[in-house]
Design a protein around this motif. Structure first.
Motif, PDB file in Angstrom:
ATOM      1  N   ALA A   1       0.716  -1.086   0.067  1.00  0.00           N
ATOM      2  CA  ALA A   1      -0.215  -0.121   0.185  1.00  0.00           C
ATOM      3  C   ALA A   1       0.851   1.366   0.068  1.00  0.00           C
ATOM      4  CB  ALA A   1      -1.081   0.212   1.124  1.00  0.00           C
ATOM      5  N   ASN A   2       2.023   1.127   0.680  1.00  0.00           N
ATOM      6  CA  ASN A   2       2.721   2.508   0.836  1.00  0.00           C
ATOM      7  C   ASN A   2       3.404   2.712  -0.457  1.00  0.00           C
ATOM      8  OD1 ASN A   2       5.672   3.674   1.587  1.00  0.00           O
ATOM      9  ND2 ASN A   2       4.143   4.339   2.912  1.00  0.00           N
ATOM     10  N   ASP A   3       3.984   1.658  -1.035  1.00  0.00           N
ATOM     11  CA  ASP A   3       4.604   1.744  -2.640  1.00  0.00           C
ATOM     12  C   ASP A   3       3.658   2.337  -3.347  1.00  0.00           C
ATOM     13  OD1 ASP A   3       7.111   1.130  -1.522  1.00  0.00           O
ATOM     14  OD2 ASP A   3       6.921  -0.698  -1.909  1.00  0.00           O
TER      15      ASP A   3
ATOM     16  N   ALA B   1       0.748   3.977  -2.866  1.00  0.00           N
ATOM     17  CA  ALA B   1       0.556   5.457  -2.679  1.00  0.00           C
ATOM     18  C   ALA B   1       1.563   6.318  -3.058  1.00  0.00           C
ATOM     19  CB  ALA B   1       0.393   5.782  -1.194  1.00  0.00           C
ATOM     20  N   ASN B   2       3.015   6.159  -3.093  1.00  0.00           N
ATOM     21  CA  ASN B   2       4.025   6.730  -3.412  1.00  0.00           C
ATOM     22  C   ASN B   2       4.329   6.902  -5.131  1.00  0.00           C
ATOM     23  OD1 ASN B   2       4.899   8.400  -1.052  1.00  0.00           O
ATOM     24  ND2 ASN B   2       6.064   6.431  -0.488  1.00  0.00           N
TER      25      ASN B   2
ATOM     26  N   LEU C   1       1.369   8.996  -6.316  1.00  0.00           N
ATOM     27  CA  LEU C   1       1.791  10.477  -5.985  1.00  0.00           C
ATOM     28  C   LEU C   1       2.842  10.965  -6.834  1.00  0.00           C
ATOM     29  CD1 LEU C   1       1.927  10.593  -2.260  1.00  0.00           C
ATOM     30  CD2 LEU C   1       0.716  12.277  -3.419  1.00  0.00           C
ATOM     31  N   ALA C   2       3.724  10.071  -7.170  1.00  0.00           N
ATOM     32  CA  ALA C   2       4.767  10.159  -8.393  1.00  0.00           C
ATOM     33  C   ALA C   2       4.444  10.820  -9.800  1.00  0.00           C
ATOM     34  CB  ALA C   2       5.725   8.969  -8.356  1.00  0.00           C
TER      35      ALA C   2
ATOM     36  N   PRO D   1      -3.562   9.581  -3.897  1.00  0.00           N
ATOM     37  CA  PRO D   1      -3.992   8.235  -3.568  1.00  0.00           C
ATOM     38  C   PRO D   1      -4.982   8.533  -2.091  1.00  0.00           C
ATOM     39  CG  PRO D   1      -1.772   8.525  -2.782  1.00  0.00           C
ATOM     40  CD  PRO D   1      -2.270   9.943  -3.256  1.00  0.00           C
TER      41      PRO D   1
ATOM     42  N   ILE E   1      10.256   4.251  -8.376  1.00  0.00           N
ATOM     43  CA  ILE E   1       9.230   5.477  -8.035  1.00  0.00           C
ATOM     44  C   ILE E   1       9.879   6.824  -8.209  1.00  0.00           C
ATOM     45  CG2 ILE E   1       7.785   6.380  -6.142  1.00  0.00           C
ATOM     46  CD1 ILE E   1       7.625   3.612  -4.856  1.00  0.00           C
TER      47      ILE E   1
ATOM     48  N   ASN F   1       6.037  -5.291   3.904  1.00  0.00           N
ATOM     49  CA  ASN F   1       6.636  -4.838   2.623  1.00  0.00           C
ATOM     50  C   ASN F   1       8.266  -5.344   2.612  1.00  0.00           C
ATOM     51  OD1 ASN F   1       8.156  -2.752   1.012  1.00  0.00           O
ATOM     52  ND2 ASN F   1       6.183  -3.211   0.179  1.00  0.00           N
TER      53      ASN F   1
ATOM     54  N   TYR G   1      -2.340   1.125   7.806  1.00  0.00           N
ATOM     55  CA  TYR G   1      -1.393   0.334   7.222  1.00  0.00           C
ATOM     56  C   TYR G   1      -0.815   1.009   6.188  1.00  0.00           C
ATOM     57  CZ  TYR G   1      -5.294  -0.747   3.910  1.00  0.00           C
ATOM     58  OH  TYR G   1      -6.324  -0.915   3.115  1.00  0.00           O
ATOM     59  N   VAL G   2      -1.016   2.005   5.673  1.00  0.00           N
ATOM     60  CA  VAL G   2      -0.384   2.594   4.508  1.00  0.00           C
ATOM     61  C   VAL G   2       1.170   3.158   4.862  1.00  0.00           C
ATOM     62  CG1 VAL G   2      -0.459   4.315   2.695  1.00  0.00           C
ATOM     63  CG2 VAL G   2      -2.476   3.178   3.468  1.00  0.00           C
ATOM     64  N   THR G   3       0.870   3.792   5.857  1.00  0.00           N
ATOM     65  CA  THR G   3       2.287   4.553   6.504  1.00  0.00           C
ATOM     66  C   THR G   3       2.750   4.034   7.896  1.00  0.00           C
ATOM     67  OG1 THR G   3       0.976   6.235   7.522  1.00  0.00           O
ATOM     68  CG2 THR G   3       1.579   6.664   5.386  1.00  0.00           C
TER      69      THR G   3
ATOM     70  N   VAL H   1      -7.174  12.651   1.301  1.00  0.00           N
ATOM     71  CA  VAL H   1      -6.459  12.624   2.763  1.00  0.00           C
ATOM     72  C   VAL H   1      -5.561  13.969   2.538  1.00  0.00           C
ATOM     73  CG1 VAL H   1      -6.722  10.454   3.184  1.00  0.00           C
ATOM     74  CG2 VAL H   1      -4.727  11.171   1.697  1.00  0.00           C
TER      75      VAL H   1
ATOM     76  N   THR I   1       4.755  15.330  -1.493  1.00  0.00           N
ATOM     77  CA  THR I   1       4.733  14.284  -2.540  1.00  0.00           C
ATOM     78  C   THR I   1       4.780  12.972  -2.161  1.00  0.00           C
ATOM     79  OG1 THR I   1       6.999  14.788  -3.198  1.00  0.00           O
ATOM     80  CG2 THR I   1       5.524  16.217  -4.226  1.00  0.00           C
ATOM     81  N   ILE I   2       5.063  13.006  -0.888  1.00  0.00           N
ATOM     82  CA  ILE I   2       5.395  11.618  -0.107  1.00  0.00           C
ATOM     83  C   ILE I   2       4.189  11.414   0.499  1.00  0.00           C
ATOM     84  CG2 ILE I   2       6.814  10.541   1.434  1.00  0.00           C
ATOM     85  CD1 ILE I   2       8.925  12.759   0.835  1.00  0.00           C
ATOM     86  N   THR I   3       3.717  10.171   0.470  1.00  0.00           N
ATOM     87  CA  THR I   3       2.647   9.707   1.283  1.00  0.00           C
ATOM     88  C   THR I   3       2.985   9.582   2.756  1.00  0.00           C
ATOM     89  OG1 THR I   3       0.783   8.030   1.620  1.00  0.00           O
ATOM     90  CG2 THR I   3       2.953   7.092   1.218  1.00  0.00           C
TER      91      THR I   3
ATOM     92  N   ASN J   1      10.603  11.104  -5.293  1.00  0.00           N
ATOM     93  CA  ASN J   1       9.949  11.208  -3.708  1.00  0.00           C
ATOM     94  C   ASN J   1       9.976   9.831  -3.106  1.00  0.00           C
ATOM     95  OD1 ASN J   1       8.278   9.693  -5.768  1.00  0.00           O
ATOM     96  ND2 ASN J   1       6.253  10.128  -4.562  1.00  0.00           N
ATOM     97  N   ALA J   2      10.325   8.853  -3.586  1.00  0.00           N
ATOM     98  CA  ALA J   2      10.753   7.598  -2.665  1.00  0.00           C
ATOM     99  C   ALA J   2      12.133   7.592  -1.977  1.00  0.00           C
ATOM    100  CB  ALA J   2      10.781   6.452  -3.541  1.00  0.00           C
TER     101      ALA J   2
END
Lengths: 281, 281, 281
Positions: free
Chosen positions: A33-35, A37-38, A41-42, A47, A261, B34, C30-32, C144, C202-204, C253-254
């Motif tokens: 999920a985190n990847d 979302a990023n 955004l990228a 998201p 990303i 992850n 769980y995203v972040t 969000v 630009t980062i979650t 952003n990653a």
């Protein structure tokens, strides 16, 4: 066999994502999920994740597209997929299915089949084993990875294009089969995309990331599902290539994950136009 | 006090993972899922995550090993742990327990105890406070981290080795206690591993990653649980050392996280053989 | 308009986090979650995540602070928020609310409102659209992310400070509104913080990370909620600035995500004192 006219078209699909900044609702697994979302955004979209039935339709309501990914599914999230999917259809939103692990368990195969039956997806994106599980009822998937025996190759390309088009026709959706060679097809045409790197399969979730990104492309380019989905697949593959160019000694799959990303973040229409390796069949 | 014969043996355990590419089912927490997936991929195995009771046993069925991690457990995932664990035992799969936070709540301690009672684990991997909570009923754990007062040191090493062997005997499992010094024991022998860096504790989930990786090692080396578990622990510790060598000015725990997985990705039998600091007691 | 006396005070709040190493219970999305855990570790505190009602209060019991984040909320986690929140209040723990997506769905808005009604938060941290949704009942949030029309700017600063103070007075909590300009207010005073970089959006999850970090600051500095919350916001913003200085060609952003956590890891009282751009109004 780059087709110049289409290539010029594809670059505009990325521009539309950056310009429209669509909001993408993701009902997706907690592994990636985190990847996702990023990655979303990228490419310039936004998201939001939610899989609670009580709010799933409400969240979809304020979004432009819905990405349903069945990895780490559970009973509550399955209900949310149906509730949000129904609302997305009513609103005419871009709607994508990523059937992660279809063929790996009865629950995943049946959940994907039920979603396809009840909803009308703009696009379905999976690896070849997952798409075969859905369209042929085969169960050769190796967990969440494609079985090597299923792979799309230059040798079986003509047959696989027919398969992709047939599958697209029967589902009424764009079918995106991604792997070493990506096929993005509707009933009549198939984009064959030779971007990407084999090392992308050493990272968890590049497929999930593409599904999020593809939903953003679909949402930002209504009425152009086939080409927008192909543009997303080309952008992801090209990001994998560009990212490899930044890898230095000692870098492995974790750093490669970040660099892909990063490459999406810096992707421009001009780069996509220059780097995409696409033909239409 | 490197033991040359064993050192030569350990290198083959990594080769077997890369050659057999075992599929590892992880019922694990969403905090580190992850990283666990990318660490499992880095050593050449394939991860799949699922914690839904309706599919847990089906997913285990197609896998070679099962990694049960009780971090962020919930009622549904606990049911899945039992269902999948039972199936894994019936199939003779490698079965590992990571009792994250045992001692931190009644639910975690009791869940770990119930799993140990109902299932037969090939290996149990935790920090010293977690293992003490399981084997001695102590509750000195500091959340998901070990209590400093519990640490395995050169001063208490002999006693801790006895503890590890006693615990292994009573559980009938390989016991892997990881920290500044790692102990990997069965009833008769204990590997003492002095690889690793203290900075690994500034990253969330290096223990969870090791549990996923160790399950892959156990699955790829049936009948050699003790040595395979020790090889996994040495590989993870050595990855932490190699990763530190790539850290540059400004790099902190987030970059270190990536570099450790990168080092696992590039780990070879030759590197492991050269870098491991292991003795058998 | 740096206020020297306060600046000197702020540096001690970071030192207290590193010295006391508070244990922070996070009920979070769980995203972040992974980034939150690594950010909390980066400032010298320890994170633990749990959202199962049966253990939520037990986990809070052994911690020093509780961070409630309503992203990817579900029925079970909402129950856990109330159970753990009640226990945290009884124990006098630092208690923070991050109302992720308040205004984006009825469930999120009502959940945040119910938590504020039943519990007494030490601090509430959100973007301007989320705080407006809670205090004014507006629903202009873009998923969000904050709606651009809501942004705190130099032009509307005086009005926004009044809003923040009014909101703090009515909730009885420190209100932290973060964005291009951060406002951290109680009923009487408002810190205006001009650290940070626009690329952080630009980062979650930079907001989620700050909520975890802020909870650690509150837990380590009892009786100094306003200044401790301001110090946390300044530290996060400054980390974003320092991280940008390490970005090289191709980084996106990653990588920026990792570099911000790295910068928190290397943050010292001296750096914070030198870099913070804070005034009190």
């Amino acid at each position: 066999m780059m087709q110049q006219e289409e290539a010029v078209m594809l670059e505009s699909y990325l521009d539309n994502v950056r310009e429209n900044a669509p909001l993408v609702h993701n009902i997706t697994n907690y592994v990636t999920a985190n990847d996702v979302a990023n990655a979303v955004l990228a490419v310039g979209a936004s998201p939001i994740m939610s899989d609670e039935p009580e709010e799933a339709a409400d969240i979809t309501q304020i979004c432009d597209g819905l990405n349903i990914n069945i990895g780490t599914l559970h009973q509550q999230s399955i209900r949310s997929m149906h509730l949000a999917g129904k609302r997305a259809m009513e609103l005419g939103h871009a709607l994508l299915l990523d059937p992660v692990g279809a063929g790996a368990s009865k629950l995943r195969t049946e959940t994907a089949a039920a979603l396809i039956e009840k909803l009308h997806f703009t696009a379905i994106r999976g690896n070849i084993s997952e798409i075969k599980a859905l369209c042929l009822g085969s169960t050769t998937t190796k967990g969440v990875d494609a079985d090597a025996a299923d792979a799309v190759t230059e040798a079986n390309l003509a047959d696989m294009i027919v398969f992709a088009k047939t599958c697209a026709k029967s589902c009424g959706s764009v079918i995106a089969i991604t792997g070493a060679i990506d096929l993005v097809a509707d009933a009549d045409a198939c984009y064959v995309i030779r971007n990407g790197r084999k090392e992308m399969s050493t990272i968890t979730g590049t497929g999930c990331q593409l599904s999020g990104v593809m939903t953003a492309f679909l949402a930002a380019n209504p009425g152009h599902a086939l080409a927008a989905a192909a543009a997303a697949a080309a952008a992801m593959g090209l990001a994998g290539e560009i990212a490899m160019g930044y890898m230095t000694e000692g870098d492995g799959n974790a750093t490669y994950r970040n660099r892909i990303i990063d490459a999406l973040y810096h992707m421009t229409a001009e780069r996509l136009n220059r780097g995409e390796r696409i033909e239409i069949r």
